[in-house]
Design a protein around this motif. Sequence first.
Motif, PDB file in Angstrom:
ATOM      1  N   ALA A  37       0.849  -1.206   0.000  1.00  0.00           N
ATOM      2  CA  ALA A  37       0.000   0.000   0.000  1.00  0.00           C
ATOM      3  C   ALA A  37       0.882   1.253   0.000  1.00  0.00           C
ATOM      4  CB  ALA A  37      -0.914  -0.014   1.226  1.00  0.00           C
ATOM      5  N   HIS A  38       1.971   1.175   0.766  1.00  0.00           N
ATOM      6  CA  HIS A  38       2.909   2.293   0.852  1.00  0.00           C
ATOM      7  C   HIS A  38       3.536   2.564  -0.528  1.00  0.00           C
ATOM      8  CE1 HIS A  38       5.792   4.894   2.840  1.00  0.00           C
ATOM      9  NE2 HIS A  38       6.749   4.273   2.191  1.00  0.00           N
ATOM     10  N   GLU A  39       3.872   1.496  -1.232  1.00  0.00           N
ATOM     11  CA  GLU A  39       4.458   1.670  -2.574  1.00  0.00           C
ATOM     12  C   GLU A  39       3.439   2.262  -3.544  1.00  0.00           C
ATOM     13  OE1 GLU A  39       7.334  -2.200  -2.033  1.00  0.00           O
ATOM     14  OE2 GLU A  39       5.997  -2.195  -3.778  1.00  0.00           O
ATOM     15  N   VAL A  40       2.186   1.793  -3.428  1.00  0.00           N
ATOM     16  CA  VAL A  40       1.144   2.313  -4.324  1.00  0.00           C
ATOM     17  C   VAL A  40       0.927   3.804  -4.046  1.00  0.00           C
ATOM     18  CG1 VAL A  40      -1.329   2.183  -4.895  1.00  0.00           C
ATOM     19  CG2 VAL A  40      -0.014   0.076  -4.576  1.00  0.00           C
ATOM     20  N   LYS A  41       0.887   4.152  -2.767  1.00  0.00           N
ATOM     21  CA  LYS A  41       0.714   5.568  -2.409  1.00  0.00           C
ATOM     22  C   LYS A  41       1.848   6.410  -3.011  1.00  0.00           C
ATOM     23  CE  LYS A  41       1.238   8.691   1.463  1.00  0.00           C
ATOM     24  NZ  LYS A  41       1.147   8.983   2.875  1.00  0.00           N
ATOM     25  N   THR A  42       3.081   5.961  -2.803  1.00  0.00           N
ATOM     26  CA  THR A  42       4.243   6.710  -3.286  1.00  0.00           C
ATOM     27  C   THR A  42       4.150   6.914  -4.802  1.00  0.00           C
ATOM     28  OG1 THR A  42       5.513   5.685  -1.527  1.00  0.00           O
ATOM     29  CG2 THR A  42       6.785   6.726  -3.274  1.00  0.00           C
ATOM     30  N   ALA A  43       3.763   5.850  -5.507  1.00  0.00           N
ATOM     31  CA  ALA A  43       3.745   5.925  -6.973  1.00  0.00           C
ATOM     32  C   ALA A  43       2.556   6.736  -7.492  1.00  0.00           C
ATOM     33  CB  ALA A  43       3.693   4.504  -7.544  1.00  0.00           C
ATOM     34  N   ARG A  44       1.415   6.661  -6.815  1.00  0.00           N
ATOM     35  CA  ARG A  44       0.211   7.228  -7.413  1.00  0.00           C
ATOM     36  C   ARG A  44      -0.204   8.602  -6.885  1.00  0.00           C
ATOM     37  NH1 ARG A  44      -2.707   3.480 -10.374  1.00  0.00           N
ATOM     38  NH2 ARG A  44      -3.975   5.287 -10.910  1.00  0.00           N
ATOM     39  N   VAL A  45       0.038   8.884  -5.598  1.00  0.00           N
ATOM     40  CA  VAL A  45      -0.331  10.225  -5.102  1.00  0.00           C
ATOM     41  C   VAL A  45       0.855  10.942  -4.451  1.00  0.00           C
ATOM     42  CG1 VAL A  45      -2.813   9.817  -4.834  1.00  0.00           C
ATOM     43  CG2 VAL A  45      -1.305   9.265  -2.944  1.00  0.00           C
TER      44      VAL A  45
END
Length: 365
Positions: A37-45
Amino acid sequence: MNQTVENILQKKFITRDEIQFLLSLDKKGSETLFRLAHEVKTARVGRKVYFRGLIEYSNICAKNCLYCGIRMDNSRYQRYTLSDEEVLEAARYACDNNFASIVIQSGEQNSKAFTDTIENLLRKIHLETKGELHVTLSLGEQTEETYKRWHDAGAHRYLLRIEVSNPELYARLHPNDRRHTHKARLEALSLLRKTAYQVGTGVMIGLPFQTISDLAGDLCFFRDFDIDMVGMGPYIEHEDTPLYEFRNLIPSVAERVDLSIKMVAILRIIMPDINIAATTAMQTLDSRGREKAIYAGANVIMPNLTPVKYRDNYLLYENKPNVKDQPDETRKSLEKHIRAAGDEVGYGEWGDSRHFGKRISNNEY
Ligand code: SAM
Ligand code: SF4
């Protein structure tokens, strides 16, 4: 289910059963979930957290939700409404400190006097801050006309939690009358969407009678409704409410915190570009609750700007933190929490929901 957390998380579409599986992960599985989830957050927002200065405008409420400390029938609190000048002062503080956004929240009131006052206030805020401040409203269920007038007067976003997406559970948590229906709540969300707001909703986590399947259903509800922003957090009991009687049915504090962080993480994965709040209730149950939520995907936080003298009368639940803190103390402490999670504050930026931005560029309105 013959699944591993890794292969579920690689899927393009995660089903309700799979979400339920993720909500039940043990400590090791949760670490994998939070990391992704942390990686998705970093990449997307990105790694910015946006401040929304919270103004608790009035504790007068015409409703009686069975869980809420400021419900109409609770006579313990002195009822108050901020003056226009008090709201403007808080708005100026937000502007001067580069918050870029405020949230005006209140008990639900539908009188003409109330709707007119809010409309005028919105215009005054717009004038006073030269349109620099984005305003979110969280003022409950209103008519389409009211939503439109407030939007025309300068409100950009609206938060209306569905509270729980399961209609039967909703009925157990509210009085059985026409003022408290799940159907009306859903209709209000549709009206907000039609009126071109950035629409936010949310749920409480760890309520009596609520199951893991209900929570999985809540996350699917956000996705099906194509929501722009979510603010959700643990349910916290309040002894002056009817639901207090069922406090022995709620999960432990640690379980409620764990479930809340898992909800944030799964939501970030299934709706990567929405805004997700790290709510005050998370910090109430765990002093590092907001930090954990930020790591797992949250990118919005709401520092309380309500004048301190009113805060003791806006206690939705017990042990609400920082009720005596002045705005400067709150800002500094939140900044510390955000940095501890490795992020920075998005000062001076509106931090609008990217999801909403996409809806606009697809010519939805
Ligand atoms: N009256 C408006 C409404 O209900 O939409 C806005 C203000 S209301 C106080 C904001 C939120 O507080 C509600 O949507 C509810 O989820 C939350 N809340 C109320 N009682 C709570 C409790 N005991 N624990 C956690 N959250 C609570
Ligand atoms: Fe009123 Fe909102 Fe509390 Fe319900 S949750 S009693 S509508 S303030």
